[in-house]
Motif scaffolding. Sequence first.
Motif, PDB file in Angstrom:
ATOM      1  N   ALA A 197       0.818  -1.213   0.000  1.00 14.61           N
ATOM      2  CA  ALA A 197       0.000   0.000   0.000  1.00 14.61           C
ATOM      3  C   ALA A 197       0.850   1.260   0.000  1.00 14.61           C
ATOM      4  N   PHE A 198       2.078   1.161   0.482  1.00 19.86           N
ATOM      5  CA  PHE A 198       2.987   2.312   0.514  1.00 19.86           C
ATOM      6  C   PHE A 198       4.421   1.796   0.609  1.00 19.86           C
TER       7      PHE A 198
ATOM      8  N   ASP B  80       4.732   1.230   9.567  1.00 21.65           N
ATOM      9  CA  ASP B  80       4.005   2.461   9.269  1.00 21.65           C
ATOM     10  C   ASP B  80       4.523   3.678  10.028  1.00 21.65           C
TER      11      ASP B  80
ATOM     12  N   GLN C  10      -5.135  10.946   2.185  1.00 22.13           N
ATOM     13  CA  GLN C  10      -4.581   9.853   1.379  1.00 22.13           C
ATOM     14  C   GLN C  10      -3.638   8.988   2.211  1.00 22.13           C
TER      15      GLN C  10
ATOM     16  N   ARG D  19      -5.556   6.747   4.521  1.00 12.79           N
ATOM     17  CA  ARG D  19      -6.108   5.562   3.832  1.00 12.79           C
ATOM     18  C   ARG D  19      -5.026   4.501   3.664  1.00 12.79           C
ATOM     19  N   LYS D  20      -3.820   4.927   3.343  1.00  8.52           N
ATOM     20  CA  LYS D  20      -2.714   3.968   3.211  1.00  8.52           C
ATOM     21  C   LYS D  20      -2.380   3.343   4.558  1.00  8.52           C
TER      22      LYS D  20
ATOM     23  N   LEU E 246      -4.042   0.325   5.505  1.00 12.98           N
ATOM     24  CA  LEU E 246      -3.660  -0.864   4.732  1.00 12.98           C
ATOM     25  C   LEU E 246      -2.260  -1.352   5.094  1.00 12.98           C
TER      26      LEU E 246
ATOM     27  N   LEU F 292      -1.532  -5.948   5.323  1.00 17.49           N
ATOM     28  CA  LEU F 292      -2.014  -6.436   4.028  1.00 17.49           C
ATOM     29  C   LEU F 292      -2.834  -7.703   4.246  1.00 17.49           C
TER      30      LEU F 292
ATOM     31  N   GLU G  96       5.897   1.167  -3.026  1.00 17.99           N
ATOM     32  CA  GLU G  96       4.441   1.220  -3.138  1.00 17.99           C
ATOM     33  C   GLU G  96       3.976   0.581  -4.450  1.00 17.99           C
TER      34      GLU G  96
END
Length: 290
Positions: A54-55, A81, A163, A166-167, A170, A173, A194
């Motif tokens: 996702a990133f 994260d 944005q 939102r990542k 996620l 996963l 990403e």
Amino acid sequence: MSFLLLGACAASEQPPVEPSPTEAVAPAAPVAPVETPEYIGIVTSRKSEYVPAAFTGRVLAVDVSQGKRVRLGDPIARLDDADLKSQIEGYKAEEKAARSQGGAAGAEIGALRKQLRAEQRLVRLGAAPPMNLIKIRSQISALGANGAASASQANVPRAKREQAERKLALAQLKAPVDGIVMMIKAREGEVVQEGAPLARVFDPKDLIVRFAIPKDQGKAFPPNTRVELQVEGAPRPIWARVERQSNEDPSINLIVVEADIDDDKLAPDEISVTATGRVRLVSSATGETR
């Protein structure tokens, strides 16, 4: 009497029989059976989905192994994260600063409007020049433009923050569908970009087999042709029917044939995705390989 015996002996002797050129003088050699051509086939699924990162971040954990069955929403891997959370806090600060500037401009505009009303009364009474009204209105207009600009500036970090949030959701996963996890590329500790595919989940309910044949044999495998797949370790042959051919690389003298496996007749886990085996053509009339 002796003459009669000699005549009888001469009459009983027959001339030697010459061999016929059309008849075999030796037993015919046995005809060797024609071997059925075999092709290497790979079992795959008609439906599959990738699990992308996702990133950009470091892989903290990989929760699956090759060939593991998963259900929709099961964990696949987790990304670090920490950097993303730091970015979100930075966007919040930018957004707050821009909104503060817009709020200050709004307060000044409020004060100027009160001043404008007072000046308007003075002008009507002849106690103040009309020029004062023009000056105040000009200040209000300038502050309004600055406030709009500040609000617009706040929209940029807000969009980036949303944005990033939102990542962030996620970072863990998850499996996008029920299926079997294959092609795992995620490794704990490595940094992934990403969108990079970290694994692929195959739907085992709709299997196909792909195999390559020489181009000059393409006519032997029209659609609906029956083929037999023999996978090592499988208790019996597996049947499939040709669906299509594709010439994926014209520079190579091969055609890729795709055949649908009769899934309804398979036992659970009888064959797996990525299994390899030998494919042979089957006579549609007799059901036997040829």
